[in-house]
Write a protein that holds these residues in place. Structure first.
Motif, PDB file in Angstrom:
ATOM      1  N   ARG A  95       0.545  17.113 -18.832  1.00  0.00           N
ATOM      2  CA  ARG A  95       1.053  16.681 -20.138  1.00  0.00           C
ATOM      3  C   ARG A  95       0.842  15.173 -20.336  1.00  0.00           C
ATOM      4  N   ALA A  96       1.033  14.435 -19.277  1.00  0.00           N
ATOM      5  CA  ALA A  96       0.825  12.980 -19.359  1.00  0.00           C
ATOM      6  C   ALA A  96      -0.630  12.655 -19.678  1.00  0.00           C
ATOM      7  N   GLU A  97      -1.528  13.418 -19.075  1.00  0.00           N
ATOM      8  CA  GLU A  97      -2.962  13.227 -19.346  1.00  0.00           C
ATOM      9  C   GLU A  97      -3.282  13.514 -20.802  1.00  0.00           C
ATOM     10  N   SER A  98      -2.710  14.570 -21.343  1.00  0.00           N
ATOM     11  CA  SER A  98      -2.935  14.919 -22.754  1.00  0.00           C
ATOM     12  C   SER A  98      -2.415  13.817 -23.673  1.00  0.00           C
ATOM     13  N   VAL A  99      -1.209  13.321 -23.340  1.00  0.00           N
ATOM     14  CA  VAL A  99      -0.625  12.241 -24.136  1.00  0.00           C
ATOM     15  C   VAL A  99      -1.497  10.987 -24.070  1.00  0.00           C
ATOM     16  N   GLN A 100      -1.990  10.679 -22.858  1.00  0.00           N
ATOM     17  CA  GLN A 100      -2.805   9.477 -22.666  1.00  0.00           C
ATOM     18  C   GLN A 100      -4.115   9.550 -23.456  1.00  0.00           C
ATOM     19  N   LYS A 101      -4.737  10.742 -23.453  1.00  0.00           N
ATOM     20  CA  LYS A 101      -5.991  10.913 -24.205  1.00  0.00           C
ATOM     21  C   LYS A 101      -5.776  10.663 -25.689  1.00  0.00           C
ATOM     22  N   VAL A 102      -4.688  11.231 -26.213  1.00  0.00           N
ATOM     23  CA  VAL A 102      -4.394  11.026 -27.630  1.00  0.00           C
ATOM     24  C   VAL A 102      -4.071   9.561 -27.908  1.00  0.00           C
ATOM     25  N   ALA A 103      -3.307   8.959 -26.999  1.00  0.00           N
ATOM     26  CA  ALA A 103      -2.935   7.549 -27.175  1.00  0.00           C
ATOM     27  C   ALA A 103      -4.164   6.644 -27.121  1.00  0.00           C
ATOM     28  N   ASP A 104      -5.097   6.932 -26.200  1.00  0.00           N
ATOM     29  CA  ASP A 104      -6.329   6.136 -26.098  1.00  0.00           C
ATOM     30  C   ASP A 104      -7.182   6.266 -27.361  1.00  0.00           C
ATOM     31  N   ALA A 105      -7.296   7.506 -27.854  1.00  0.00           N
ATOM     32  CA  ALA A 105      -8.069   7.731 -29.075  1.00  0.00           C
ATOM     33  C   ALA A 105      -7.437   7.000 -30.250  1.00  0.00           C
ATOM     34  N   LEU A 106      -6.111   7.082 -30.316  1.00  0.00           N
ATOM     35  CA  LEU A 106      -5.394   6.394 -31.393  1.00  0.00           C
ATOM     36  C   LEU A 106      -5.595   4.887 -31.304  1.00  0.00           C
ATOM     37  N   SER A 107      -5.591   4.362 -30.074  1.00  0.00           N
ATOM     38  CA  SER A 107      -5.796   2.926 -29.877  1.00  0.00           C
ATOM     39  C   SER A 107      -7.182   2.497 -30.348  1.00  0.00           C
ATOM     40  N   ARG A 108      -8.184   3.321 -30.049  1.00  0.00           N
ATOM     41  CA  ARG A 108      -9.555   2.992 -30.477  1.00  0.00           C
ATOM     42  C   ARG A 108      -9.654   2.961 -32.001  1.00  0.00           C
ATOM     43  N   TYR A 109      -9.036   3.952 -32.645  1.00  0.00           N
ATOM     44  CA  TYR A 109      -9.076   3.979 -34.105  1.00  0.00           C
ATOM     45  C   TYR A 109      -8.327   2.793 -34.704  1.00  0.00           C
ATOM     46  N   GLU A 110      -7.217   2.417 -34.074  1.00  0.00           N
ATOM     47  CA  GLU A 110      -6.465   1.264 -34.584  1.00  0.00           C
ATOM     48  C   GLU A 110      -7.269  -0.022 -34.418  1.00  0.00           C
ATOM     49  N   GLN A 111      -7.991  -0.136 -33.313  1.00  0.00           N
ATOM     50  CA  GLN A 111      -8.853  -1.304 -33.105  1.00  0.00           C
ATOM     51  C   GLN A 111      -9.976  -1.346 -34.144  1.00  0.00           C
ATOM     52  N   GLU A 112     -10.540  -0.161 -34.417  1.00  0.00           N
ATOM     53  CA  GLU A 112     -11.598  -0.096 -35.427  1.00  0.00           C
ATOM     54  C   GLU A 112     -11.053  -0.466 -36.804  1.00  0.00           C
ATOM     55  N   LEU A 113      -9.852   0.009 -37.108  1.00  0.00           N
ATOM     56  CA  LEU A 113      -9.222  -0.335 -38.384  1.00  0.00           C
ATOM     57  C   LEU A 113      -9.018  -1.845 -38.500  1.00  0.00           C
ATOM     58  N   GLN A 114      -8.569  -2.454 -37.411  1.00  0.00           N
ATOM     59  CA  GLN A 114      -8.347  -3.894 -37.410  1.00  0.00           C
ATOM     60  C   GLN A 114      -9.656  -4.654 -37.633  1.00  0.00           C
ATOM     61  N   LYS A 115     -10.709  -4.204 -36.967  1.00  0.00           N
ATOM     62  CA  LYS A 115     -12.015  -4.848 -37.128  1.00  0.00           C
ATOM     63  C   LYS A 115     -12.540  -4.666 -38.548  1.00  0.00           C
ATOM     64  N   MET A 116     -12.350  -3.478 -39.100  1.00  0.00           N
ATOM     65  CA  MET A 116     -12.835  -3.213 -40.458  1.00  0.00           C
ATOM     66  C   MET A 116     -12.080  -4.045 -41.479  1.00  0.00           C
ATOM     67  N   ARG A 117     -10.805  -4.286 -41.247  1.00  0.00           N
ATOM     68  CA  ARG A 117     -10.034  -5.126 -42.163  1.00  0.00           C
ATOM     69  C   ARG A 117     -10.559  -6.558 -42.144  1.00  0.00           C
ATOM     70  N   LYS A 118     -10.896  -7.048 -40.928  1.00  0.00           N
ATOM     71  CA  LYS A 118     -11.469  -8.395 -40.813  1.00  0.00           C
ATOM     72  C   LYS A 118     -12.839  -8.451 -41.488  1.00  0.00           C
ATOM     73  N   ASP A 119     -13.651  -7.406 -41.280  1.00  0.00           N
ATOM     74  CA  ASP A 119     -14.970  -7.357 -41.921  1.00  0.00           C
ATOM     75  C   ASP A 119     -14.838  -7.330 -43.440  1.00  0.00           C
ATOM     76  N   ALA A 120     -13.832  -6.609 -43.912  1.00  0.00           N
ATOM     77  CA  ALA A 120     -13.595  -6.522 -45.356  1.00  0.00           C
ATOM     78  C   ALA A 120     -13.238  -7.891 -45.929  1.00  0.00           C
ATOM     79  N   GLU A 121     -12.450  -8.656 -45.172  1.00  0.00           N
ATOM     80  CA  GLU A 121     -12.091 -10.009 -45.601  1.00  0.00           C
ATOM     81  C   GLU A 121     -13.330 -10.898 -45.681  1.00  0.00           C
ATOM     82  N   VAL A 122     -14.220 -10.749 -44.687  1.00  0.00           N
ATOM     83  CA  VAL A 122     -15.464 -11.530 -44.678  1.00  0.00           C
ATOM     84  C   VAL A 122     -16.330 -11.155 -45.879  1.00  0.00           C
ATOM     85  N   LYS A 123     -16.468  -9.846 -46.137  1.00  0.00           N
ATOM     86  CA  LYS A 123     -17.274  -9.377 -47.272  1.00  0.00           C
ATOM     87  C   LYS A 123     -16.700  -9.882 -48.582  1.00  0.00           C
ATOM     88  N   ASP A 124     -15.392  -9.841 -48.687  1.00  0.00           N
ATOM     89  CA  ASP A 124     -14.737 -10.304 -49.913  1.00  0.00           C
ATOM     90  C   ASP A 124     -14.982 -11.794 -50.126  1.00  0.00           C
TER      91      ASP A 124
END
Length: 235
Positions: A95-124
């Motif tokens: 169960r811990a492994e399943s939770v960790q996989k989801v948490a890691d995936a969520l972390s990657r998406y959150e990092q991508e969201l953060q980068k995209m927000r910065k890129d959006a600011e640059v484009k703007d």
């Protein structure tokens, strides 16, 4: 002599060519062309940025949706663990492994969201900079075009007068000579050259004795063997 009128025609024709070239090389015209090219370049850059932003927006929505889904999955896993605690170490690890996989995936998406927000600011910021530069250039272009339009109108009137003189001079020249003149002008300008001390003054090559004899006889039109110009002997 037949070539005298053709020579006079060439003087007016070359004067018109020089004036027309001067019009094309006008400082104001060159500035307008440069500014217009810059405006077109900014339009292209703006369109590219708009396309990039549209693609980024689509990706942003997809990533946001996936992040929200993973948050629900993670919340559900945690709730399930609280409601039904694992009974064995193996089950807990799984169960811990399943939770960790989801948490890691969520972390990657959150990092991508953060980068995209910065890129959006640059484009703007880039879009704003382009709009400011383009607006300033457009204002300069409009002001300069008013000046150039007056200049162009006056120059066009002068060019029309020169072309009218060309038409008048052309009436004095035999049609066959004009045709030959036009043919030579396509690859050699000016199409005629004076004979100076046995040389063509167009290319400065010495003419053969036979060619010089033909010129003296004046029985036919003689062209330079090297550059192709019509050789003219001033009376």
């Amino acid at each position: 002599m037949r070539l005298d009128v053709l020579w006079q025609f060439m003087q007016v024709d070359m004067e018109a060519d020089r004036f027309e070239n001067k019009m094309r090389q006008s400082e104001n015209r060159q500035k307008l062309i440069k500014q217009r090219s810059f405006l077109m370049e900014q339009q292209t850059n703006m369109k590219k940025l708009e396309n990039d932003v549209a693609v980024m927006q689509d990706r942003l929505e997809a990533v946001r949706d996936e992040a929200q889904r993973l948050e629900k999955v993670l919340s559900g896993l945690c709730a399930e663990i609280e409601a039904n605690p694992p009974k064995t170490v193996e089950e807990a690890d799984k169960r811990a492994e399943s939770v960790q996989k989801v948490a890691d995936a969520l972390s990657r998406y959150e990092q991508e969201l953060q980068k995209m927000r910065k890129d959006a600011e640059v484009k703007d910021r880039q879009q704003k900079e382009i709009r400011v530069r383009a607006a300033k250039t457009k204002a300069n272009y409009d002001a300069l075009k008013q000046v150039y339009d007056k200049e162009y109108k006056a120059d066009t009137e002068e060019l029309q007068k020169l072309r009218a003189r060309i038409d008048e001079e052309a009436k004095k020249v035999e049609p066959s000579l004009l045709e030959r003149y036009g043919s030579i002008k396509q690859h050699c300008t000016p199409p005629m050259a004076k004979l100076v001390e046995g040389q063509c003054s167009g290319c400065f090559m010495s003419l053969p004795s036979a060619t010089l004899l033909e010129l003296k006889n004046g029985e036919r039109i003689v062209e330079c063997d090297n550059c192709g110009r019509i050789i003219y002997i001033e009376e």
